[in-house]
Scaffold this active site. Structure first.
Site, PDB file in Angstrom:
ATOM      1  N   HIS C  67      -1.085 -17.224   2.576  1.00 29.47           N
ATOM      2  CA  HIS C  67      -2.269 -16.779   1.704  1.00 29.47           C
ATOM      3  C   HIS C  67      -2.405 -15.118   1.594  1.00 29.47           C
ATOM      4  CE1 HIS C  67      -6.567 -16.207   0.475  1.00 29.47           C
ATOM      5  NE2 HIS C  67      -6.882 -15.538   1.714  1.00 29.47           N
ATOM      6  N   ASP C  96       4.615   4.020 -25.480  1.00 26.80           N
ATOM      7  CA  ASP C  96       4.954   2.977 -24.296  1.00 26.80           C
ATOM      8  C   ASP C  96       5.079   3.497 -23.104  1.00 26.80           C
ATOM      9  OD1 ASP C  96       6.357   0.606 -23.218  1.00 26.80           O
ATOM     10  OD2 ASP C  96       6.466  -0.189 -25.110  1.00 26.80           O
ATOM     11  N   TRP C 132       0.212 -11.995   7.905  1.00 25.98           N
ATOM     12  CA  TRP C 132       0.810 -11.248   6.725  1.00 25.98           C
ATOM     13  C   TRP C 132       1.135  -9.946   7.361  1.00 25.98           C
ATOM     14  CZ3 TRP C 132      -0.005  -6.453   4.231  1.00 25.98           C
ATOM     15  CH2 TRP C 132      -1.356  -5.887   4.414  1.00 25.98           C
ATOM     16  N   SER C 160      10.086  -3.854  -6.535  1.00 23.71           N
ATOM     17  CA  SER C 160       9.207  -3.944  -8.102  1.00 23.71           C
ATOM     18  C   SER C 160       8.207  -2.899  -7.969  1.00 23.71           C
ATOM     19  CB  SER C 160       8.863  -5.449  -8.330  1.00 23.71           C
ATOM     20  OG  SER C 160       7.633  -5.348  -9.134  1.00 23.71           O
ATOM     21  N   SER C 161       7.531  -2.768  -7.082  1.00 26.95           N
ATOM     22  CA  SER C 161       6.397  -1.977  -6.947  1.00 26.95           C
ATOM     23  C   SER C 161       6.826  -0.341  -7.066  1.00 26.95           C
ATOM     24  CB  SER C 161       5.600  -2.042  -5.372  1.00 26.95           C
ATOM     25  OG  SER C 161       5.084  -3.346  -5.602  1.00 26.95           O
ATOM     26  N   HIS C 244      -2.005   1.063   5.787  1.00 25.87           N
ATOM     27  CA  HIS C 244      -3.242   1.643   5.422  1.00 25.87           C
ATOM     28  C   HIS C 244      -3.458   2.039   4.193  1.00 25.87           C
ATOM     29  CE1 HIS C 244      -7.534   2.097   6.037  1.00 25.87           C
ATOM     30  NE2 HIS C 244      -7.400   3.461   5.249  1.00 25.87           N
ATOM     31  N   GLU C 246      -1.833   1.050   1.872  1.00 24.73           N
ATOM     32  CA  GLU C 246      -1.448  -0.013   1.044  1.00 24.73           C
ATOM     33  C   GLU C 246      -2.832  -0.690   0.643  1.00 24.73           C
ATOM     34  OE1 GLU C 246       0.630  -1.887  -0.377  1.00 24.73           O
ATOM     35  OE2 GLU C 246      -0.393  -3.564  -0.634  1.00 24.73           O
ATOM     36  N   TYR C 248      -5.489   1.223   0.345  1.00 22.14           N
ATOM     37  CA  TYR C 248      -6.162   2.015  -0.610  1.00 22.14           C
ATOM     38  C   TYR C 248      -5.347   2.062  -2.056  1.00 22.14           C
ATOM     39  CZ  TYR C 248      -9.078   4.043   2.580  1.00 22.14           C
ATOM     40  OH  TYR C 248     -10.204   3.888   3.593  1.00 22.14           O
ATOM     41  N   SER C 259     -14.887   2.709 -13.315  1.00 24.87           N
ATOM     42  CA  SER C 259     -15.413   3.914 -13.771  1.00 24.87           C
ATOM     43  C   SER C 259     -15.164   4.015 -15.290  1.00 24.87           C
ATOM     44  CB  SER C 259     -14.467   5.311 -13.494  1.00 24.87           C
ATOM     45  OG  SER C 259     -14.691   5.145 -11.696  1.00 24.87           O
ATOM     46  N   HIS C 293      -6.429   2.860  13.390  1.00 22.14           N
ATOM     47  CA  HIS C 293      -7.517   2.298  13.523  1.00 22.14           C
ATOM     48  C   HIS C 293      -7.336   0.994  13.356  1.00 22.14           C
ATOM     49  CE1 HIS C 293      -8.362   2.663   8.946  1.00 22.14           C
ATOM     50  NE2 HIS C 293      -7.973   1.535   8.988  1.00 22.14           N
ATOM     51  N   HIS C 294      -6.115   0.455  13.021  1.00 22.73           N
ATOM     52  CA  HIS C 294      -5.785  -1.071  13.120  1.00 22.73           C
ATOM     53  C   HIS C 294      -5.485  -1.391  14.423  1.00 22.73           C
ATOM     54  CE1 HIS C 294      -6.259  -1.462   8.674  1.00 22.73           C
ATOM     55  NE2 HIS C 294      -5.660  -0.126   8.571  1.00 22.73           N
ATOM     56  N   THR C 319     -15.722   8.286  -0.235  1.00 23.74           N
ATOM     57  CA  THR C 319     -16.029   6.989  -0.805  1.00 23.74           C
ATOM     58  C   THR C 319     -17.416   6.849  -1.311  1.00 23.74           C
ATOM     59  OG1 THR C 319     -14.215   6.366   0.682  1.00 23.74           O
ATOM     60  CG2 THR C 319     -15.547   4.673  -0.554  1.00 23.74           C
ATOM     61  N   LYS C 322     -18.199   8.596  -4.647  1.00 28.20           N
ATOM     62  CA  LYS C 322     -17.629   7.791  -5.525  1.00 28.20           C
ATOM     63  C   LYS C 322     -18.907   6.797  -5.850  1.00 28.20           C
ATOM     64  CE  LYS C 322     -13.563   6.978  -6.549  1.00 28.20           C
ATOM     65  NZ  LYS C 322     -12.983   7.944  -7.392  1.00 28.20           N
ATOM     66  N   ARG C 441      -9.844 -14.235  15.013  1.00 28.88           N
ATOM     67  CA  ARG C 441      -9.160 -14.623  13.621  1.00 28.88           C
ATOM     68  C   ARG C 441      -8.026 -15.445  14.050  1.00 28.88           C
ATOM     69  NH1 ARG C 441      -7.067  -8.878  10.998  1.00 28.88           N
ATOM     70  NH2 ARG C 441      -6.185 -10.378   9.384  1.00 28.88           N
TER      71      ARG C 441
END
Lengths: 186, 347, 516
Positions: C67, C96, C132, C160-161, C244, C246, C248, C259, C293-294, C319, C322, C441
């Protein structure tokens, strides 16, 4: 040269530069981050790693205080040896070279090779704990049924902060027999 | 969040509530403005759009004010963290080792150590009988500690990463194989405090709880001496000769607790991952080979533990006897505890 | 010079057109979203009541792992890339993307990678079951055989990314119409430019960490194995150094979409454009120095914990800037609440809730009680579901009329919104409570005090899932509808995309448009 193709060239050059960054970050992740982490850990004692063999220097023993050293032993899963420190703890003076032993017995019917991995708390004490001789520097082989007394010689540095009165040293014993066989066959 | 039973846990609870109220306040302000705007500035009510689209002073204001709020939050948080990290001068040290899927507790310097397994009946888990009040939070052997003494937890693991967490003590420390971590608690009130493993560690990650029983100093001393005495008693039991039925029955219980998680209650294992006991070449083979596997673990699969270090001779003899005779194996032989002891001491 | 698209399947296999490729990314991500959603429903079905009813614990771990992987790498990221492909060239007045053939390749390796990943469910030993975040040694020494295919799939998705990100950077830097300076670009283009740099910096680190895993598993190295002198915690540092930034990467494009939409339906220009650009850049920069922090419970020295706590708290500032800017954009505007606006407003409110729970998580001593509990699950689902996913849906409703030339059904859109809104809040809000009450979890069964909220969460999840069927139906019905949209679609929207016809011609801006 036409405008379109100089633009194409500049696009291609930019793309290649970015690809260069990609490759550099990959190299960074695999070849720079692990040694950087190890170095950081050694300097700060960050994960309790205690570093390699220490060359003892002649220095005064600080008889005004004692530090208690506790000894722990853990078998990693699948490691059947009996493995325990000879004594649960000992009090030492900073600067004094001390020897203790861990007892190990291989109860199986085949020769096995073990690797002991040390880990120490509190982390900030790791840089003050010097091993002049340790059974963890080498892999230990024991044949079927064999026992051994594994020596550890260490010095607690005189500069160890006053607040540190207890150091806990833990060894985890891993079975590396299979890994060694694999490495030898490659 | 529980307020817990230690000064640290109360501290953490207070910190949590402080930050929570700050967040609620910020939410009320921001959402309040939004809801007001959504009502007062709708086109359907005839609102005409203004045209302003920047203001440096506003940007500075709502950068500096949040920054100041963060400083206010950071000060007590820093204090708490430094206190949590102060593990000096502990009075009792406990080595906590995470295994798949149970905990081992060793009282450093006391020669007392034991495993702590989930004791909830599988029939409750499989919805065949009603669930008890401490469902999934009960163990066969709780960790017993004295109140009003600084207890230090030395945490490590024997296989994968686990994490030892007791909310009432506000202690959560990852158990990393090969490395030692430390944390501490000073429990003020006697009681039973329950926690769970807090790092994914394989299939029974949800089934390896922690139970801490905090006793008065006197009760703790009594418990500790009883524990040492029962270790001696167990040694005596090793000499006893058991009947086949006694071994089989005990073995069935040991199997359910220690083997069934992987080899499955029906002994059929899981194809590709855990071998079957039913019809296995080990369980129907030479007795010495079977004993070697259970006592010393598998030499090529780290997931099969060396149970010689974890189970008593009585339990090992029982479970081997059970495996050789259950699941249709019907070998007809048996192992006595003394045989196991001799095997371990042999050569 | 201009010609229509080719006919048949070869059109899609060989296309280098950014609109075609954008569409393929979006359809792919929708399919992955539904697949990842099905796995989530298996999880929530098992967690409906205490006890094991539907799946065994190992398969449950496979479901949670798959998942997460499919939603992160198969749904959210490709959806944003699809929107980037469709919109960036039009927004900057370019014909293009700069590297159209690499663009095709970037897409087509994805179905291959995800077929391989999904096929691991049928392999001996099952699919990846280590979360994951795949910490070692659970994902190395103790992993099922499918881990090698998992690593291969991650490498392909990463490639790909990376190719997509390079394409986006080079397109934005080189192909803007003359007169479009960087500070005149729509914010969606800015946020994607910054996201692309993040991708280029950290996707290779992910590739590095899975390569080190591969070496530990198959080539007897010991990066993460203590026995050989390695350290499992090194895995966590390297992974989260990627991980991390990632997250963002998964939210910055969302900021850009919202926006674009809010000013349109407030009939007022975006408030504080320059400030928004600086805030986004600060967030991107700070995202590199907060990773641990993880890992607050892993046993870092106190100085490290304090540093990461302070840096993480600091990210709240840009943040917040914004969020305040979006609210001020709405303030004293002339608001209407069509479907894109509903999703965008919900984004601002619910993402803020997720951000505030993130601030709570940043407080390291408190985190000792939150880490690896459902409080964390609540936090990241708030920022990802009403955050990233809602912004994507907002973008689809906003731009679909431009893509296909037809107006979507507004009533169905609003219904989808409200069902999704109620469903997700029923699902994820209770998770804050069970997490605080002590539920860890990644467990397939739980003790009785967590039962009531879990039941509510499961009901919410099925409602949310059902709502998505309405979305799929609406999208397909719109594409086939006869209800034509105008070129501007909305009332005076800003942006070059609204100056071309609806549906947008196959080739737009073959000649650069004039920029005011």
């Amino acid at each position: 040269m036409s405008e379109a193709s100089t633009e194409q060239r500049s696009i291609a050059q930019q793309a290649l530069r970015l690809l260069g960054v990609v490759v550099a970050m990959f190299v960074f992740a695999i070849w720079v981050m692990p040694p950087l982490y190890d170095a950081f850990c050694e300097i700060t004692g960050l994960n309790g790693k205690t570093g390699g063999q220490y060359q003892a220097v002649d220095a005064a023993v600080d008889t005004s205080r004692q530090v208690r050293i506790q000894f722990l032993a853990t078998n990693n899963e699948g490691m059947p040896w009996q493995f325990a420190p000879q004594m649960a703890s000992i009090k030492v003076h900073p600067g004094e070279e001390v020897e203790v032993r861990y007892l190990a017995t291989n109860p199986t019917d085949r020769t096995m090779i073990a690797q002991a991995i040390p880990s120490l708390v509190p982390f900030k004490a790791a840089e003050y704990f010097h091993k002049t001789e340790c059974f963890c520097f080498n892999q230990q082989a024991l044949s079927a049924g064999e026992s051994a007394e594994l020596p550890l010689r260490f010095i607690v540095d005189q500069d160890i902060p006053k607040q540190v009165n207890t150091i806990t040293l833990s060894y985890t014993l891993f079975d590396v027999t299979a890994d060694l066989a694999l490495a030898q066959s490659q | 969040m529980t307020q817990g039973v230690t000064p640290i846990s109360h501290n953490v609870y207070d910190l949590h509530m402080d930050i929570f109220w700050w967040c609620v306040g910020i939410g009320v302000v921001v959402f309040g403005v939004m809801f007001y705007t959504m009502i007062a500035h709708r086109k359907s009510k005839g609102a005409k759009a203004a045209n302003f689209h920047e203001s440096t002073s506003l940007e500075i204001l709502w950068t500096v004010v949040p920054f100041a709020i963060l400083i206010i939050m950071a000060i007590p948080a820093t204090k708490s963290l430094i206190e949590i990290y102060d593990t000096k001068e502990s009075e009792v040290d406990i080595l906590v080792t995470g295994y798949q899927w149970k905990w081992k507790y060793e009282y450093v310097g006391e020669d007392v150590s034991f495993f702590s397994n989930l004791s909830t009946d599988p029939n409750e888990i499989n919805n065949l009988v009603p669930k008890g009040p401490n469902y999934l939070l009960e163990v066969d052997e709780p960790l017993v500690i004295p109140i009003r003494k600084k207890v230090r937890f030395l945490v490590t693991a024997a296989d994968v990463i686990h994490s030892w967490w007791v909310p009432a003590l506000a202690v959560k420390r990852d158990a990393i194989p090969g490395f030692i971590n430390e944390s501490w608690a000073y429990v003020e009130e006697p009681g039973v405090y329950r926690g769970q493993c807090a790092e994914l560690c394989g299939k029974d990650h949800g089934f390896m709880p922690i139970v801490v029983e905090a006793l008065s100093e006197a009760d703790y001393a009594v418990w500790l001496s009883e524990k040492k005495a029962s270790a001696a008693k167990l040694k005596a039991l090793t000499e006893k000769e058991f009947t086949f039925d006694e071994l089989y029955a005990q073995g069935e219980a040991v199997y359910g607790k220690n083997c069934a998680a992987c080899h499955q209650p029906d002994g059929k294992g899981i194809s590709g991952t855990f071998p079957a006991i039913a019809g296995s070449s080990v369980a129907t083979g030479v007795l010495g080979g079977h004993m070697n596997m259970v006592i010393n673990g598998s030499s090529n699969n780290p997931m099969m533990s060396a149970f010689g270090a974890q189970l008593s001779e009585v339990d090992i003899a029982s479970v081997i006897t059970y495996q050789r005779n259950a699941f249709g194996n019907n070998m007809g032989d048996q192992v006595q505890p003394i045989d196991v002891l001799k095997f371990k001491q042999a050569k | 010079m201009a010609h229509g698209p080719a006919k048949g399947i070869t059109r899609w296999l060989y296309t280098t057109n950014h609109k075609d490729i954008g569409s393929m990314y979006l359809w792919f991500s929708l399919a992955m979203f539904l697949l990842g959603g099905v796995f989530a429903l298996v999880i929530r079905a098992e967690l409906f009541e205490p006890g094991l009813q539907i799946v065994d614990p190992d398969f449950f771990n496979q479901m949670t792992t798959m998942h997460g992987l499919i939603m992160v790498f198969g749904a959210v990221m490709p959806a944003f890339v699809g929107l980037a492909n469709w919109m960036i060239p039009m927004m900057i007045g370019a014909p293009d993307m700069a590297l159209p053939r690499m663009n095709n390749w970037s897409f087509w390796i994805l179905p291959f990678a995800f077929s391989m990943l999904a096929s691991t469910l049928f392999m001996d030993g099952g699919a990846p079951n280590f979360g994951w975040t795949f910490y070692a040694p659970l994902s190395t020494t103790y992993a099922p055989p499918s881990v090698t295919f998992f690593i291969f799939a991650v490498h392909i998705m990463g490639a790909s990314s990376i190719m997509g990100a390079i394409n986006i950077v080079v397109t934005i830097l080189n192909l803007r119409a003359p007169g479009m300076t960087l500070m005149k670009m729509p914010l969606f283009v800015w946020t994607w430019l910054i996201t692309a740099y993040l991708l280029i910096a950290v996707m290779p680190v992910l590739a590095g960490v899975v390569t080190m895993m591969l070496m530990d598993i198959h080539f007897s190295t010991s990066f993460f194995d203590a026995a050989g002198g390695g350290d499992p915690v090194l895995f966590q540092h390297v992974f989260w150094f990627f991980g991390h930034p990632e997250v963002y990467i998964m939210i910055l494009p969302a900021f850009g979409i919202v926006s674009a939409i809010i000013p349109t339906f407030a009939r007022k220009p975006l408030f504080g454009y320059a400030s928004m650009v600086y805030a986004t850049s600060s967030i991107a920069f700070l995202s590199f120095i907060v990773w641990a922090h993880h890992m607050f419970t892993v046993g870092m020295p106190v100085a490290g914990e304090l540093f990461f706590m302070y840096a993480t708290m600091l990210i709240a500032v840009p943040t917040g800037v914004k969020v305040f800017n979006w609210v001020t954009t709405m303030f004293r505007g002339s608001l209407t609440f069509e479907t894109p606006m509903l999703f965008s407003i919900a984004f601002v409110i619910l993402f803020t809730i997720g951000g505030l729970s993130g601030l709570m998580l940043a407080i390291a001593p408190a985190d000792f009680q939150y880490h690896d509990t459902y409080f964390v699950v609540a936090h990241f689902h708030y920022v990802l579901v009403p955050g990233a996913i809602f912004s994507i849906m907002a973008g689809v409703y906003y731009w679909l009329p431009k893509w296909c030339g037809n107006m979507y059904n507004e009533t169905m859109g609003k219904t989808h919104f409200w069902l999704a809104f109620i469903g997700l809040n029923l699902t994820f809000f209770p998770m804050h409570f069970v997490g605080l009450a002590g539920m860890p979890r990644r467990i397939p069964d739980y003790s009785l005090q967590f039962a009531d909220f879990n039941m509510i969460a499961s009901c919410g999840a099925f409602l949310f899932g059902a709502a998505q069927l309405l979305f799929v139906f609406n999208v397909i019905a719109t594409i086939r509808s006869k209800n034509k949209a105008t070129d501007e679609v909305w009332e005076n929207p800003e942006g070059l995309e609204w100056t071309v016809a609806s549906p947008a011609p196959y080739h737009t801006f073959s000649v650069a448009p004039p920029i005011k």
